[in-house]
Design a protein around this motif. Structure first.
Motif, short mmCIF file in Angstrom:
data_model
loop_
_atom_site.label_atom_id
_atom_site.label_comp_id
_atom_site.label_asym_id
_atom_site.label_seq_id
_atom_site.Cartn_x
_atom_site.Cartn_y
_atom_site.Cartn_z
N VAL A 15 15.25 20.06 1.49
CA VAL A 15 14.81 21.08 0.53
C VAL A 15 14.50 22.40 1.25
O VAL A 15 14.99 23.48 0.89
CB VAL A 15 13.55 20.58 -0.23
N ILE A 16 13.66 22.30 2.28
CA ILE A 16 13.18 23.52 2.96
C ILE A 16 14.24 24.11 3.88
O ILE A 16 14.46 25.32 3.91
CB ILE A 16 11.87 23.20 3.72
N GLU A 55 25.09 15.04 4.94
CA GLU A 55 24.25 16.08 4.33
C GLU A 55 24.99 17.41 4.15
O GLU A 55 24.53 18.28 3.40
CB GLU A 55 22.99 16.32 5.18
N ILE A 91 12.40 19.40 9.53
CA ILE A 91 12.73 17.98 9.32
C ILE A 91 11.54 17.28 8.67
O ILE A 91 10.48 17.86 8.45
CB ILE A 91 13.13 17.26 10.63
N ILE A 92 11.74 16.00 8.42
CA ILE A 92 10.76 15.14 7.78
C ILE A 92 9.36 15.31 8.39
O ILE A 92 9.22 15.56 9.58
CB ILE A 92 11.26 13.69 7.94
N GLU A 93 8.34 15.23 7.52
CA GLU A 93 6.94 15.46 7.95
C GLU A 93 6.40 14.22 8.66
O GLU A 93 5.72 13.37 8.05
CB GLU A 93 6.10 15.82 6.71
N LYS A 127 8.77 14.67 14.94
CA LYS A 127 8.81 16.10 15.29
C LYS A 127 8.60 16.27 16.81
O LYS A 127 9.24 17.11 17.44
CB LYS A 127 7.77 16.91 14.50
N SER A 166 8.16 24.19 10.26
CA SER A 166 7.83 24.42 8.84
C SER A 166 6.75 23.46 8.35
O SER A 166 6.44 23.46 7.15
CB SER A 166 9.07 24.24 7.95
N SER A 173 3.87 21.25 6.83
CA SER A 173 2.88 21.63 5.81
C SER A 173 1.47 21.27 6.23
O SER A 173 0.52 21.99 5.93
CB SER A 173 3.17 20.91 4.49
N1 LIG Z 1 8.90 20.49 0.17
C1 LIG Z 1 7.94 21.41 0.25
O1 LIG Z 1 7.37 21.84 -0.76
C2 LIG Z 1 7.55 21.96 1.59
C3 LIG Z 1 6.95 23.24 1.62
C4 LIG Z 1 6.65 23.79 2.88
C5 LIG Z 1 6.90 23.09 4.04
N2 LIG Z 1 7.47 21.84 3.96
C6 LIG Z 1 7.73 21.15 5.23
O2 LIG Z 1 9.11 21.29 5.56
C7 LIG Z 1 9.56 20.14 6.27
C8 LIG Z 1 10.75 19.55 5.54
O3 LIG Z 1 10.35 19.16 4.24
P1 LIG Z 1 11.42 18.96 3.06
O4 LIG Z 1 10.65 19.05 1.80
O5 LIG Z 1 12.59 19.86 3.29
O6 LIG Z 1 11.86 17.46 3.28
P2 LIG Z 1 13.26 16.78 2.94
O7 LIG Z 1 13.01 15.32 2.84
O8 LIG Z 1 13.93 17.46 1.80
O9 LIG Z 1 14.13 17.07 4.25
C9 LIG Z 1 13.82 16.46 5.47
C10 LIG Z 1 15.03 16.50 6.38
O10 LIG Z 1 14.69 15.72 7.54
C11 LIG Z 1 15.79 14.85 7.83
N3 LIG Z 1 15.33 13.66 8.53
C12 LIG Z 1 14.94 12.47 8.00
N4 LIG Z 1 14.63 11.62 8.99
C13 LIG Z 1 14.81 12.28 10.15
C14 LIG Z 1 14.65 11.92 11.51
N5 LIG Z 1 14.24 10.70 11.88
N6 LIG Z 1 14.94 12.86 12.45
C15 LIG Z 1 15.35 14.10 12.10
N7 LIG Z 1 15.53 14.48 10.81
C16 LIG Z 1 15.25 13.59 9.85
C17 LIG Z 1 16.40 14.52 6.47
O11 LIG Z 1 17.72 14.06 6.63
C18 LIG Z 1 16.28 15.86 5.76
O12 LIG Z 1 17.40 16.68 6.05
C19 LIG Z 1 8.36 19.20 6.36
O13 LIG Z 1 7.72 19.39 7.59
C20 LIG Z 1 7.47 19.67 5.20
O14 LIG Z 1 6.11 19.39 5.42
C21 LIG Z 1 7.81 21.28 2.77
#
Ligand SMILES: NC(=O)c1ccc[n+]([C@@H]2O[C@H](COP(=O)([O-])OP(=O)(O)OC[C@H]3O[C@@H](n4cnc5c(N)ncnc54)[C@H](O)[C@@H]3O)[C@@H](O)[C@H]2O)c1
Length: 303
Positions: free
Chosen positions: A16-17, A41, A94-96, A101, A121, A123
């Protein structure tokens, strides 16, 4: 490094981000290496980024005919080395998960130029923890966008604590984000949830209590927020709203008036010290605002 030296960005993670950041960067003409966790992806990323740009074009931000050229600025790759080796800004999205990370950053350390900014990025995680084992912790920052980054200007920036971070890196990143119309805020401490998510959490907690206590419905809460404070907060934060609310006396007058009625909160002397402090903070804030946004009581009221 200076802002003008940033000419290639690596976005790590196409969720998403990551996809929204990518739309933001290519809209502002920066080439992006978009790292994919799985090759599958790529198609979803293309589609989402295209849709983000179309949304901007439909709203008149740029002509729709510009989109194909923007999309050509993306290089999709599953190789981390290819993604980061020629980038000056690495926007990790990437994933939180702390361990994942940290491991990713260890790999980035092997391939990226040591000068490249690593901007997470995250949160709620601390950049102090993410960068704990990095040999280049001074290039690391938390750079938390508000979802979706290509529409919401805020970016909250933190640096690792205990002298492992660099304020110069934070300032350089803030200057860069400004060039793509973001509004960066550099925090003085590395705290989970930065500023906005902490405020949002506090609001959610109260909403949950109001619902649980049967005070009102979810619809009522949404109406109360959207047609009340939400309208004000869309244009000004709580402190400027209090400044306006205090009329000629500003936030100092309001503080002395309202809080002065609850004698148990603090002594009169403490209250005056606090009121002077908060008025000083708001005066500094107003002085930093362009006149058209309101930088004194009168122009603020008109804005
Ligand atoms: N969604 C929100 O509202 C929001 C807002 C601000 C910040 N964030 C932060 O942005 C970051 C991404 O969040 P998101 O909402 O895009 O999540 P998401 O689940 O949409 O995307 C996460 C990405 O990480 C990848 N991934 C999964 N497992 C992995 C691994 N083992 N190694 C590397 N990559 C891997 C996934 O394939 C995906 O492309 C997080 O740190 C989150 O806290 C999210």
């Amino acid at each position: 490094m200076e802002v003008k030296d940033i000419n290639k960005i690596a976005v790590i993670g196409a969720g998403v981000i990551g996809n929204s950041w990518t739309a933001n960067f290519i809209w502002k003409e920066y080439p992006v290496n978009l790292w994919l966790f799985t090759a599958e992806e790529e198609n979803i990323a293309k589609q989402e980024i295209q849709e983000h740009l179309e949304g901007l074009a439909i709203n008149g931000v740029f002509g729709k005919e510009k989109i194909p050229e923007m999309m050509k600025l993306i290089n999709y790759t599953s190789s981390l080395e290819t993604a980061v080796k020629d980038a000056q800004l690495i926007q990790e999205s990437i994933i939180e998960n702390l361990e994942i990370k940290q491991k990713l950053l260890a790999d980035i350390d092997k391939f990226a130029n040591p000068d490249a900014i690593f901007a997470s990025s995250t949160s709620y995680l601390l950049i102090s923890d993410i960068a704990k084992f990095s040999q280049y912790s001074k290039r690391c920052i938390g750079a938390h966008p508000y979802n979706p980054p290509h529409l919401i200007p805020l970016v909250e920036i933190t640096i690792p604590e205990d002298d492992k971070g660099s304020i110069e890196t934070a300032e350089l990143a803030a200057e860069f984000y400004k060039t793509i119309n973001k509004v960066p805020v550099i925090l003085k401490k590395d705290v989970p949830g930065f500023i906005a998510n902490q405020i949002q959490t506090a609001v959610s907690t109260i909403c949950g209590e109001l619902l649980a206590n049967g005070v009102c419905t979810a619809e009522d809460i949404d109406k109360a927020m959207s047609f009340g404070p939400g309208l004000r907060w869309a244009t000004m934060g709580p402190y400027l709203i209090y400044q306006l609310g205090g009329g000629k006396g500003g936030i100092k007058g309001l503080t002395l008036h309202i809080r002065g009625e609850s004698e148990d909160l603090m002594s009169r002397k403490e209250l005056e010290t606090y009121a002077n402090f908060i008025q000083g903070e708001v005066d500094k804030e107003m002085a930093n605002r362009p006149p058209e946004f309101g930088n004194d009581n009168e122009s603020l009221r008109k804005f």
